[in-house]
Write a protein that holds these residues in place. Structure first.
Motif, PDB file in Angstrom:
ATOM      1  N   GLU A 135       0.831  -1.209   0.000  1.00 40.71           N
ATOM      2  CA  GLU A 135       0.000   0.000   0.000  1.00 40.71           C
ATOM      3  C   GLU A 135       0.863   1.256   0.000  1.00 40.71           C
ATOM      4  O   GLU A 135       0.547   2.233  -0.682  1.00 40.71           O
ATOM      5  CB  GLU A 135      -0.959   0.006   1.192  1.00 40.71           C
ATOM      6  N   ARG A 136       1.949   1.244   0.741  1.00 37.32           N
ATOM      7  CA  ARG A 136       2.851   2.406   0.760  1.00 37.32           C
ATOM      8  C   ARG A 136       3.492   2.603  -0.620  1.00 37.32           C
ATOM      9  O   ARG A 136       3.634   3.723  -1.081  1.00 37.32           O
ATOM     10  CB  ARG A 136       3.900   2.238   1.855  1.00 37.32           C
ATOM     11  N   VAL A 137       3.844   1.502  -1.279  1.00 34.13           N
ATOM     12  CA  VAL A 137       4.395   1.592  -2.636  1.00 34.13           C
ATOM     13  C   VAL A 137       3.331   2.154  -3.578  1.00 34.13           C
ATOM     14  O   VAL A 137       3.623   3.018  -4.422  1.00 34.13           O
ATOM     15  CB  VAL A 137       4.901   0.213  -3.114  1.00 34.13           C
ATOM     16  N   ALA A 138       2.088   1.702  -3.426  1.00 30.30           N
ATOM     17  CA  ALA A 138       0.998   2.211  -4.273  1.00 30.30           C
ATOM     18  C   ALA A 138       0.791   3.703  -4.043  1.00 30.30           C
ATOM     19  O   ALA A 138       0.636   4.473  -5.001  1.00 30.30           O
ATOM     20  CB  ALA A 138      -0.294   1.439  -3.994  1.00 30.30           C
ATOM     21  N   VAL A 139       0.803   4.121  -2.777  1.00 25.88           N
ATOM     22  CA  VAL A 139       0.646   5.550  -2.463  1.00 25.88           C
ATOM     23  C   VAL A 139       1.717   6.358  -3.178  1.00 25.88           C
ATOM     24  O   VAL A 139       1.415   7.354  -3.849  1.00 25.88           O
ATOM     25  CB  VAL A 139       0.689   5.793  -0.935  1.00 25.88           C
ATOM     26  N   LEU A 159      -8.969  10.632 -11.502  1.00 29.45           N
ATOM     27  CA  LEU A 159      -9.105   9.199 -11.259  1.00 29.45           C
ATOM     28  C   LEU A 159      -7.983   8.714 -10.340  1.00 29.45           C
ATOM     29  O   LEU A 159      -8.224   8.004  -9.352  1.00 29.45           O
ATOM     30  CB  LEU A 159      -9.076   8.426 -12.580  1.00 29.45           C
ATOM     31  N   LEU A 160      -6.762   9.109 -10.646  1.00 24.14           N
ATOM     32  CA  LEU A 160      -5.615   8.688  -9.834  1.00 24.14           C
ATOM     33  C   LEU A 160      -5.684   9.271  -8.424  1.00 24.14           C
ATOM     34  O   LEU A 160      -5.315   8.613  -7.455  1.00 24.14           O
ATOM     35  CB  LEU A 160      -4.305   9.075 -10.522  1.00 24.14           C
ATOM     36  N   GLU A 161      -6.179  10.490  -8.316  1.00 25.17           N
ATOM     37  CA  GLU A 161      -6.335  11.101  -6.981  1.00 25.17           C
ATOM     38  C   GLU A 161      -7.359  10.335  -6.150  1.00 25.17           C
ATOM     39  O   GLU A 161      -7.157  10.127  -4.943  1.00 25.17           O
ATOM     40  CB  GLU A 161      -6.743  12.572  -7.113  1.00 25.17           C
ATOM     41  N   ASP A 162      -8.439   9.886  -6.782  1.00 26.67           N
ATOM     42  CA  ASP A 162      -9.443   9.088  -6.069  1.00 26.67           C
ATOM     43  C   ASP A 162      -8.851   7.756  -5.601  1.00 26.67           C
ATOM     44  O   ASP A 162      -9.078   7.327  -4.466  1.00 26.67           O
ATOM     45  CB  ASP A 162     -10.661   8.823  -6.956  1.00 26.67           C
ATOM     46  N   ILE A 163      -8.102   7.105  -6.475  1.00 28.89           N
ATOM     47  CA  ILE A 163      -7.471   5.837  -6.105  1.00 28.89           C
ATOM     48  C   ILE A 163      -6.438   6.067  -5.008  1.00 28.89           C
ATOM     49  O   ILE A 163      -6.358   5.287  -4.048  1.00 28.89           O
ATOM     50  CB  ILE A 163      -6.851   5.149  -7.342  1.00 28.89           C
TER      51      ILE A 163
END
Length: 180
Positions: A135-139, A159-163
C-alpha cells in the motif's frame, strides 16, 4: 500548463482547438490536445493496472490462507481490500480504453509491470506487513503519476487522486492491524 488569466483580458476559448476536436470522430473523447502525452499516460495506467491486479491476487491469497485467533477479522479486511483493488483495476482499464489504448491483463507480464510485490507469507503478521508495504508503494506510485500527468489530462489525474485516497486509507488500516 495553466494560463494565468488577467482581469483585463476577455475570456475566450481556443477556436482552432475546438475545430480540431470536431475531426477524427473515431477517437471518441480523445481530442488532438492530448497530443504526445496520451501514449505515456496509457503506459503509466497499464503499469498501475498491473499493480492493482497483483494486489488483488495477494489480498485474496492472504484472505484464504490467514489462520490464527485474529484471522477472521483480518481475513475479512483482506477481502474488502481485494474487492476495492479490483474496482480500481476496472476504472483504470476503462480509462485506458477511453484514451484509445489497450488494457494489458496479460498474466505473463503482470508481476514484472507491477509496482508492488506478490507475497506468499503464511504468518498473519507477515501478511499484514506485506500488504502495508504494498500500500505504501501504491501511495508513492500514484503520487508520482499524479505529478507526472499534472494538467495534461485532468480526467486521469482525478481518477488517480481518487485511487490514491483509497490507497492511503488501506495503508492506515494495515498499519492499525499491524499494531493491534
Amino acid at each position: 500548463m495553466r494560463k494565468n488569466i488577467s482581469h483585463t483580458e476577455p475570456l475566450a476559448l481556443d477556436e482552432t482547438a475546438l475545430e480540431a476536436a470536431a475531426t477524427h470522430l473515431d477517437d471518441g473523447a480523445v481530442t488532438p490536445s492530448y497530443g504526445p502525452w496520451r501514449d505515456g499516460i496509457v503506459r503509466l495506467l497499464n503499469d498501475a493496472l498491473a499493480t492493482e491486479l497483483v494486489c488483488v491476487l495477494r489480498y485474496k491469497r492472504h484472505h484464504f490462507t490467514a489462520h490464527g485467533m485474529a484471522s477472521p477479522k483480518v481475513a475479512e479486511e483482506f477481502m474488502v481490500h481485494a474487492n476495492e483493488e479490483a474496482a480500481h483495476a476496472d476504472k483504470l482499464a476503462q480509462r485506458i480504453v477511453q484514451l484509445g489504448g489497450e488494457p494489458d491483463f496479460s498474466p505473463d507480464s503482470l508481476s514484472g509491470r507491477s509496482h508492488a510485490d506478490y507475497d506468499t507469507s503464511s504468518e498473519l503478521k507477515a501478511m499484514v506487513r506485506a500488504n502495508l508495504v504494498a500500500e505504501r508503494v501504491a501511495v508513492e506510485s500514484y503520487r508520482q503519476m499524479i505529478g507526472l500527468i499534472g494538467d495534461t489530462d485532468p480526467t486521469t489525474r482525478r481518477l488517480l487522486e481518487d485511487i490514491l485516497r483509497d490507497e492511503e486509507e488501506h495503508a492506515d488500516e494495515m498499519k492499525d492491524l499491524l499494531e493491534s
